[in-house]
Design a protein around this motif. Structure first.
Motif, PDB file in Angstrom:
ATOM      1  N   ASP A 234      17.138  67.449 125.559  1.00 31.78           N
ATOM      2  CA  ASP A 234      16.556  68.310 126.599  1.00 31.78           C
ATOM      3  C   ASP A 234      15.239  67.690 127.061  1.00 31.78           C
ATOM      4  O   ASP A 234      14.302  67.560 126.261  1.00 31.78           O
ATOM      5  CB  ASP A 234      16.319  69.708 126.027  1.00 31.78           C
ATOM      6  CG  ASP A 234      15.713  70.653 127.052  1.00 31.78           C
ATOM      7  OD1 ASP A 234      15.537  70.227 128.207  1.00 31.78           O
ATOM      8  OD2 ASP A 234      15.402  71.799 126.699  1.00 31.78           O
TER       9      ASP A 234
ATOM     10  N   SER B 136      16.477  65.955 120.287  1.00 31.80           N
ATOM     11  CA  SER B 136      16.968  66.796 121.382  1.00 31.80           C
ATOM     12  C   SER B 136      17.171  65.980 122.654  1.00 31.80           C
ATOM     13  O   SER B 136      16.430  65.055 122.953  1.00 31.80           O
ATOM     14  CB  SER B 136      15.963  67.927 121.650  1.00 31.80           C
ATOM     15  OG  SER B 136      16.312  68.599 122.839  1.00 31.80           O
TER      16      SER B 136
ATOM     17  N   GLU C  39      12.127  69.891 126.368  1.00 28.06           N
ATOM     18  CA  GLU C  39      11.764  69.967 124.955  1.00 28.06           C
ATOM     19  C   GLU C  39      11.159  68.647 124.475  1.00 28.06           C
ATOM     20  O   GLU C  39      10.189  68.625 123.700  1.00 28.06           O
ATOM     21  CB  GLU C  39      13.006  70.321 124.131  1.00 28.06           C
ATOM     22  CG  GLU C  39      12.720  70.548 122.662  1.00 28.06           C
ATOM     23  CD  GLU C  39      11.765  71.706 122.410  1.00 28.06           C
ATOM     24  OE1 GLU C  39      10.979  71.617 121.437  1.00 28.06           O
ATOM     25  OE2 GLU C  39      11.802  72.690 123.178  1.00 28.06           O
TER      26      GLU C  39
ATOM     27  N   TYR D  43       2.738  76.025 127.085  1.00 25.98           N
ATOM     28  CA  TYR D  43       4.023  75.614 126.497  1.00 25.98           C
ATOM     29  C   TYR D  43       4.008  74.137 126.113  1.00 25.98           C
ATOM     30  O   TYR D  43       4.421  73.768 125.008  1.00 25.98           O
ATOM     31  CB  TYR D  43       5.156  75.884 127.480  1.00 25.98           C
ATOM     32  CG  TYR D  43       6.493  75.388 126.994  1.00 25.98           C
ATOM     33  CD1 TYR D  43       7.199  76.079 126.009  1.00 25.98           C
ATOM     34  CD2 TYR D  43       7.039  74.212 127.498  1.00 25.98           C
ATOM     35  CE1 TYR D  43       8.412  75.615 125.541  1.00 25.98           C
ATOM     36  CE2 TYR D  43       8.266  73.741 127.029  1.00 25.98           C
ATOM     37  CZ  TYR D  43       8.940  74.440 126.057  1.00 25.98           C
ATOM     38  OH  TYR D  43      10.137  73.973 125.597  1.00 25.98           O
TER      39      TYR D  43
ATOM     40  N   ASP E  30       5.897  79.166 122.501  1.00 24.27           N
ATOM     41  CA  ASP E  30       7.238  78.593 122.434  1.00 24.27           C
ATOM     42  C   ASP E  30       8.120  79.052 123.580  1.00 24.27           C
ATOM     43  O   ASP E  30       9.274  78.624 123.685  1.00 24.27           O
ATOM     44  CB  ASP E  30       7.921  79.001 121.112  1.00 24.27           C
ATOM     45  CG  ASP E  30       7.215  78.390 119.920  1.00 24.27           C
ATOM     46  OD1 ASP E  30       6.625  77.305 120.076  1.00 24.27           O
ATOM     47  OD2 ASP E  30       7.252  78.998 118.836  1.00 24.27           O
TER      48      ASP E  30
ATOM     49  N   ARG F 153       7.604  68.324 125.731  1.00 23.75           N
ATOM     50  CA  ARG F 153       6.719  69.161 124.907  1.00 23.75           C
ATOM     51  C   ARG F 153       6.446  68.506 123.563  1.00 23.75           C
ATOM     52  O   ARG F 153       5.296  68.456 123.089  1.00 23.75           O
ATOM     53  CB  ARG F 153       7.360  70.532 124.714  1.00 23.75           C
ATOM     54  CG  ARG F 153       6.543  71.516 123.882  1.00 23.75           C
ATOM     55  CD  ARG F 153       7.221  72.881 123.893  1.00 23.75           C
ATOM     56  NE  ARG F 153       6.420  73.876 123.203  1.00 23.75           N
ATOM     57  CZ  ARG F 153       6.552  74.190 121.922  1.00 23.75           C
ATOM     58  NH1 ARG F 153       7.487  73.547 121.193  1.00 23.75           N
ATOM     59  NH2 ARG F 153       5.790  75.110 121.375  1.00 23.75           N
ATOM     60  N   GLN F 154       7.502  67.988 122.940  1.00 25.78           N
ATOM     61  CA  GLN F 154       7.364  67.355 121.633  1.00 25.78           C
ATOM     62  C   GLN F 154       6.458  66.132 121.697  1.00 25.78           C
ATOM     63  O   GLN F 154       5.552  65.969 120.869  1.00 25.78           O
ATOM     64  CB  GLN F 154       8.755  66.967 121.124  1.00 25.78           C
ATOM     65  CG  GLN F 154       8.755  66.303 119.757  1.00 25.78           C
ATOM     66  CD  GLN F 154      10.162  65.926 119.330  1.00 25.78           C
ATOM     67  OE1 GLN F 154      11.134  66.476 119.829  1.00 25.78           O
ATOM     68  NE2 GLN F 154      10.272  64.988 118.406  1.00 25.78           N
TER      69      GLN F 154
END
Length: 407
Positions: A4, A2, A7, A106, A112, A10-11
């Motif tokens: 983003d 991704s 995102e 989150y 999510d 977060r990952q």
């Protein structure tokens, strides 16, 4: 992968993978404040302050930058007040207290939903809840009236008086009073300052006749009315002029500042330093303006100082009356001032940088031409001597640069 940044953050957080910071030259650095670029693995990199999809509160126009989220996560175990103070000091946006828990959930994978989704979901849920509640209340009243209408009185051709009263009482029991005349007229605002303002603008003077004898209230009122046309305007102008000529002291507006509107009167008038955080925790509304009375050290002249934390409504006379500014070393404190830079500000007024004795001032203030106000961290008995020295500096500055205040 991704593209983003939210995102990816977060990952990488969930998988505990390292996030790399690159400085202006493209070299790796461990300091977020020195970084220009944030790199997630080999294929994705973003500017440090790139806006993310995570919204601040319910505002669609205010997005948290990537730097704010990184700094927040690395300080997530720090008490909120300390985190807010440090993030403000280093110049990064603070994640608000209300967003703190949701953002942490989150980033760690407990939920999510991003703030934007959560806010929209909450609003939709609230709207649906209200609609369902209205529907239930409508059905309730309709059913009650219908049951009343099908009761014994209905057989006689209409809604019985006794049954209608029962239905009304049943409905009243389910109602909840939100506002009544008493609560609508109540207020937690104080207007005590109005009486002080009236006394200042219209000082009471004892009326006497030509022989020096006190006049009755009715005679005094008549005499006052006769003389008001001649001298009232001049008196009001003189009073207003005197009010404008009170020397002005400006303190930082930030709640985290060491000296602000919460504790400045304790410092200047009571000669005692009280932690602004402790004053804030006691509650109470922040005053818009504080008046501090002080007898100047060398002359003994009693002088009143006006203390504010905003220059938004300053007139030309107010700018001319500015004698002293407390600063925590943040240049944004002087945004929208008539002078273009901190250096220029302190060429026109005295600058004070309050700090604990064992702390070092910010490097950015070295060219500002300000004085350090060293306050002992624990030795409160030293406060009186510290503040006495401060008043000497203020008087010396005023005598040298604003002598009109002593006229």
């Amino acid at each position: 992968m991704s593209a983003d940044p939210l995102e990816l953050l977060r990952q990488f957080t969930i998988e505990e993978r390292p996030i790399e910071f690159l400085d202006k030259a493209g070299n790796l650095t461990t300091d977020l404040l020195q970084a220009e670029t944030v790199r997630f693995g080999e294929d994705a990199s973003f500017p440090r302050d790139m806006p993310t999809r995570y919204l601040r509160g319910n505002s669609d126009a205010d997005q948290y930058p990537l730097s704010a989220l990184l700094y927040f996560f690395s300080h997530r175990d720090q008490p909120f007040y300390e985190y807010m103070k440090t993030s403000s000091t280093v110049g990064l946006q603070t994640v608000s207290f209300n967003d703190r828990a949701g953002l942490l959930d989150y980033l760690t994978g407990k939920t999510d939903k991003v703030a934007a989704d959560s806010s929209a979901g909450a609003g939709e849920k609230h709207a649906n809840s209200d609609a369902e509640g209205d529907g239930r209340r409508t059905r309730l009243r309709t059913d009650e009236l219908a049951s009343t209408a099908t009761g014994p009185a209905a057989g006689k051709g209409g809604l019985g008086t006794e049954s209608a009263s029962d239905a009304a009482r049943s409905i009243a029991r389910r109602e909840r009073t939100l506002v009544n005349p008493s609560t609508a007229l109540s207020s937690n605002k104080s207007f005590a300052h109005v009486s002080d303002l009236i006394k200042e603008l219209f000082p009471a003077k004892s009326a006497v006749d030509a022989k020096g004898k006190p006049l009755s209230s009715a005679t005094a009122a008549s005499s006052g009315a006769a003389g008001s046309k001649a001298g009232g305007g001049a008196s009001r102008r003189k009073t207003a002029h005197r009010k404008r000529r009170d020397p002005i002291i400006v303190v930082p507006a930030a709640a985290t500042a060491m000296v602000n509107m919460y504790n400045i009167k304790n410092l200047l008038q009571d000669h005692e330093f009280v932690d602004s955080r402790a004053m804030l925790e006691r509650g109470g509304e922040k005053p818009r303006e504080i008046l501090v009375e002080h007898a100047m050290p060398s002359t003994g002249q009693n002088m009143r100082f006006r203390v504010v934390d905003s220059v938004q409504d300053f007139s030309e006379a107010d700018w001319n009356s500015l004698v002293c500014v407390f600063t925590q070393g943040a240049a944004w404190q002087f945004k929208n001032w008539i002078w273009g830079s901190p250096e220029e500000v302190f060429q026109n007024c005295m600058g004070l940088y309050p700090k604990h004795q064992d702390e070092q001032p910010k490097d950015s203030t070295r060219t500002w031409g300000i004085s350090l106000l060293n306050i002992e961290r624990n030795k409160r008995h030293m406060d009186r001597a510290t503040v006495a020295g401060l008043w000497v500096k203020i008087e010396q500055y005023m005598a040298r640069n604003k002598p009109d205040f002593f006229a």
